[in-house]
Scaffold this motif. Structure first.
Motif, PDB file in Angstrom:
ATOM      1  N   LEU A  78       0.860  -1.174   0.000  1.00 46.47           N
ATOM      2  CA  LEU A  78       0.000   0.000   0.000  1.00 46.47           C
ATOM      3  C   LEU A  78       0.906   1.237   0.000  1.00 46.47           C
ATOM      4  O   LEU A  78       1.652   1.466   0.951  1.00 46.47           O
ATOM      5  N   MET A  79       0.848   2.003  -1.091  1.00 41.64           N
ATOM      6  CA  MET A  79       1.608   3.250  -1.187  1.00 41.64           C
ATOM      7  C   MET A  79       0.691   4.389  -0.773  1.00 41.64           C
ATOM      8  O   MET A  79      -0.361   4.600  -1.384  1.00 41.64           O
ATOM      9  N   VAL A  80       1.076   5.126   0.273  1.00 37.47           N
ATOM     10  CA  VAL A  80       0.216   6.158   0.862  1.00 37.47           C
ATOM     11  C   VAL A  80       0.909   7.506   0.717  1.00 37.47           C
ATOM     12  O   VAL A  80       2.087   7.658   1.036  1.00 37.47           O
ATOM     13  N   HIS A  81       0.142   8.509   0.254  1.00 35.04           N
ATOM     14  CA  HIS A  81       0.704   9.842   0.023  1.00 35.04           C
ATOM     15  C   HIS A  81      -0.205  10.897   0.646  1.00 35.04           C
ATOM     16  O   HIS A  81      -1.391  10.984   0.322  1.00 35.04           O
ATOM     17  N   TRP A  82       0.379  11.689   1.589  1.00 35.23           N
ATOM     18  CA  TRP A  82      -0.319  12.841   2.139  1.00 35.23           C
ATOM     19  C   TRP A  82      -0.035  14.046   1.238  1.00 35.23           C
ATOM     20  O   TRP A  82       1.114  14.498   1.136  1.00 35.23           O
ATOM     21  N   VAL A  83      -1.050  14.580   0.598  1.00 32.18           N
ATOM     22  CA  VAL A  83      -0.856  15.701  -0.304  1.00 32.18           C
ATOM     23  C   VAL A  83      -0.469  16.945   0.485  1.00 32.18           C
ATOM     24  O   VAL A  83       0.382  17.726   0.077  1.00 32.18           O
ATOM     25  N   GLY A  84      -1.097  17.158   1.628  1.00 29.98           N
ATOM     26  CA  GLY A  84      -0.746  18.287   2.486  1.00 29.98           C
ATOM     27  C   GLY A  84      -1.190  19.616   1.920  1.00 29.98           C
ATOM     28  O   GLY A  84      -2.113  19.703   1.092  1.00 29.98           O
ATOM     29  N   GLU A  85      -0.525  20.689   2.375  1.00 36.20           N
ATOM     30  CA  GLU A  85      -0.859  22.057   1.959  1.00 36.20           C
ATOM     31  C   GLU A  85      -2.343  22.355   2.159  1.00 36.20           C
ATOM     32  O   GLU A  85      -2.991  22.981   1.324  1.00 36.20           O
ATOM     33  N   LYS A  86      -2.892  21.876   3.293  1.00 33.19           N
ATOM     34  CA  LYS A  86      -4.287  22.126   3.672  1.00 33.19           C
ATOM     35  C   LYS A  86      -5.295  21.604   2.650  1.00 33.19           C
ATOM     36  O   LYS A  86      -6.402  22.144   2.516  1.00 33.19           O
ATOM     37  N   SER A  87      -4.922  20.535   1.944  1.00 34.12           N
ATOM     38  CA  SER A  87      -5.828  19.981   0.934  1.00 34.12           C
ATOM     39  C   SER A  87      -6.749  18.903   1.499  1.00 34.12           C
ATOM     40  O   SER A  87      -7.770  18.592   0.891  1.00 34.12           O
TER      41      SER A  87
END
Length: 753
Positions: A78-87
């Motif tokens: 499972l590849m997990v990515h937090w986009v961030g920048e209040k998105s």
């Protein structure tokens, strides 16, 4: 099973790729890595089935707010990515790992899940990824570093892309005539990205400037590429191109190689690597010896000279901080040393490196540990060294303390050391005097007993798979690690914490755990690692720096957990776990917000000022690191209050007086004695013909030159005054050259001279 393993090893030996002579730690384009891969390969995997992601379960944890999502997905990774920048966007790619041998096994279709509410719920977006009616085999995805709405997903099996400009609300499929092996965005333009096809014998390099509507072939025979800002802040694209003589040329362009327009940076290069603002290349000299060159922002290439008589087989650029580099050289199959540079601007046309740490553990494919299990099961170069975040000049490394017999490389052959002065000096890690239960550890440095911390080697070693070291810029001074007390990394594992940047340590948990921190270091969390501790339904937490721990339930059934993460930055109180039920693997994502464990928000009187300090067995030092005293505001451990997302840490800085701690051995000198002194290295002088006392060739009578005392100031150290006169070079006059003039004088019968 043994026959299968031997068969795999035999096949692997026939598909070896061309080995590199230059490796390095790739710079993180963001503040912290936002993408994590969780692996469930050790579990029993059934045939892949995927249904729409289940609705989140009701709140469960009595001490926090819990959201549970059953993905009903049986993929192994499972590849997990937090986009961030209040998105509030989190993207999950469920896939199978790439086969160990290309073409030996096939990968099944992948699934994609996206959360638009910061992980409370997930939407199954797999139907958006189809190739002619069949689901795609997605390998990975790429997020634009600035325009975070833009993503590119790659299917290298079916040669296609899936792109989005709205966080995955909608996707557009792009069929390709090439394989998108690697993708990279232009930093300034949202619609521009480049692609490298490693599946083509010509290694073709492609460019799109309209987000995939059209592609332009920019070059062929490309081995690697980097984006780079030159001295005018123009973004240059640099390519390493293979040439018919089996060497490489380094070319660059700020127009993305339109019409093949480019400039040549270097020719007859073996390999190339970019680190920060510095470009490193390897070449063979006229004797056939491998050499390393460095330049600043595409400037003049300067030869790197190392104070060793051993030949180099390959290099690894570990770190560049300011104008100072840490580089590892592999000298043989089992011998690698770490070297530290002077200022990378060089002196007399060379950059001199001195020995920093002998026998550092380095795995460089094709060069080191070729007869070990690592050679057969791992193909990425790494050095077992960790750079502590939030503070300057502190590194933790694993070194070889005994040579293995045959292929039996294991934790018993490695031990840990730490440096507080950017590699000038290293020392064993101080063990805690007492264990978790308050019993004496009976471990002292004088008996060759210390604390050893697990890093990359421990993560890969099949019998441990331990968690590596954790530190954060948002919590300076706090380090958490999996460790062993003893003479090596082999032993009974536990979790240890340092609150003073690695000077002292405390035992906080027994056995193996996943761990993390949040609220700027105000809360520590841990969950049992299923490999050794079995399943769990509890998360443990501490809000007083690990002195006491509490636990709270996050699920009504026990799970196998594969990871515990928080959003990069370690500022929130939200933690996410990734696991599955024990009897059948299906991904379950559990989000827990522990904000409610704090009963109030911190006030000014809840903080104190703290500085990192140095000490040795011979003396204690004022809290100065690299010539500077940095004082941080830090929450008092018994305050038990919430720092909060908007907390800004107070930091003050002051220069220190110089001491021996601010200097290292100059090129041509070596450490000797205890405490160590820098003494003239006669063997090196004889081997390389270098005399550190020789006046420079430009020294003219009537002028002065710096004559070394065997020490040089650590690059980046800003101390002033103090005892610097003991270590700084002497200003001495240039020697007067002998003159061949003669004097005539008259004698009675002749003229003499």
């Amino acid at each position: 099973m043994e026959a299968l393993v031997l068969f795999l090893f035999a096949v692997l030996s026939t598909v070896q790729c061309e080995y590199k002579t230059l490796h390095g730690t790739v710079d993180d384009p963001g503040e912290r890595t936002k993408t994590f891969v969780f692996d469930a390969k050790d579990t029993e995997i059934a045939n892949h089935r995927s249904k729409r992601a289940a609705a989140p379960a009701a709140d469960l944890a009595s001490d926090g707010i819990t959201k549970i999502n059953h993905l009903n997905d049986t993929h192994k990774q499972l590849m997990v990515h937090w986009v961030g920048e209040k998105s509030n966007v989190v993207i999950c790619l469920a896939r199978d790992p790439a086969p160990l041998i290309p073409g030996f096994t096939t990968m099944g279709p992948s699934n994609v899940y996206i959360s638009y509410d910061d992980g409370d719920t997930y939407v199954n977006k797999t139907d958006s990824f189809k190739n002619n009616g069949s689901y795609s085999v997605l390998e990975k995805f790429y997020n634009h570093p600035k325009y975070n709405t833009h993503f590119v997903f790659t299917d290298i099996t079916n040669n296609s892309l899936f792109v989005t400009t709205d966080y995955g609300q909608s996707f557009r499929r792009i069929p390709l005539i090439f394989t998108p092996s690697e993708v990279s965005f232009h930093e300034y333009y949202p619609s521009t990205f480049v692609l490298l096809d490693k599946n083509d014998t010509s290694n073709k390099f492609w460019v799109t400037e309209d987000f995939g509507k059209s592609f332009r072939l920019a070059h062929e025979f490309v081995k690697s590429f980097f984006w780079f800002k030159d001295s005018d802040e123009n973004l240059q694209l640099i390519l390493q191109r293979s040439e018919p003589n089996n060497m490489s040329s380094i070319i660059y362009s700020k127009t993305l190689f339109k019409n093949r327009a480019s400039q040549i940076y270097a020719t007859n290069v073996k390999d190339f690597f970019l680190k920060g603002d510095y470009l490193f290349t390897t070449k063979n000299n006229s004797k056939g010896d491998l050499e390393l060159y460095v330049s600043y922002k595409l400037g003049r290439q300067i030869l790197c000279v190392f104070n060793t008589t051993q030949k180099a087989k390959s290099f690894f650029v570990v770190d560049v901080t300011g104008s100072r580099a840490l580089v590892v050289i592999s000298h043989s199959n089992v011998t690698s040393h770490l070297y530290v540079s002077e200022n990378l601007a060089g002196n007399d046309g060379k950059v001199k490196f001195t020995l920093s740490l002998e026998n550092i553990f380095a795995f460089l494919p094709g060069t080191t540990w070729q007869d070990s299990w690592l050679h057969h099961l791992y193909d990425e170069a790494f050095i077992d060294i960790y750079k502590v975040e939030g503070l300057s000049g502190i590194y933790i490394a694993s070194k070889l303390i005994s040579k293995p017999v045959g292929s039996s490389l294991g934790p018993q052959h490695l031990g840990s050391v730490i440096t507080f002065d950017h590699g000038a000096t290293w020392r064993p890690i101080q063990p805690p005097a007492r264990d978790l239960e308050g019993q004496t550890t009976a471990c002292v440095l004088a008996r060759n007993c210390s604390l050893h911390l697990s890093q990359k080697f421990g993560q890969i070693f099949p019998d441990t798979r331990s968690v590596s070291i954790l530190s954060s810029k948002s919590a300076p001074g706090i380090i958490m690690a999996t460790g062993v007390i003893g003479k090596s990394l082999k032993g009974h594992y536990g979790v240890y914490i340092s609150l003073d940047a690695g000077l002292t340590w405390r035992h906080i948990l027994r056995e193996l755990y996943f761990f993390n921190m949040g609220d700027h270091g105000g809360i520590l969390t841990a969950v049992k690692y299923y490999k050794t501790k079995g399943e769990t339904r509890h998360i443990e937490y501490s809000i007083n720096e690990g002195k006491q721990w509490k636990k709270t339930a996050f699920h009504n059934e026990e799970l196998k957990l594969y990871g515990l993460m928080t959003e990069p930055g370690e500022n929130t109180t939200v933690f996410t776990m990734f696991g599955s039920l024990p009897e059948h693997h299906q991904w379950i994502i559990v989000k827990v917000d522990l904000k409610n464990v704090f009963n109030r928000t911190c006030k000014p009187n809840d903080y104190k000022m703290w500085s990192p300090s140095q000490s040795t067995e011979f003396r204690n030092y004022i809290p100065c690191v690299l010539g500077e005293q940095i004082t941080y505001e830090k929450r008092m451990p018994d305050a038990l209050c919430l720092n909060g997302l908007d907390y800004v840490r107070v930091v003050s800085k002051q220069k220190c007086g110089c001491d021996v701690n601010d200097f290292e051995c100059d090129f041509g000198f070596m450490k000797l004695g205890s405490p160590a002194r820098c003494v003239f290295d006669k063997n090196l002088t004889k081997a390389v013909g270098y005399d550190p006392y020789k006046p420079p060739s430009t020294c003219k009578p009537g002028s002065f030159y710096n004559r070394t005392k065997g020490y040089r100031k650590i690059s980046g150290d800003i101390c002033v005054g103090g005892f610097d006169f003991h270590y700084l070079p002497d200003m001495v006059p240039c020697p007067v050259e002998p003159i061949d003039d003669f004097l005539l004088f008259a004698q009675r019968e002749r003229i003499s001279r």
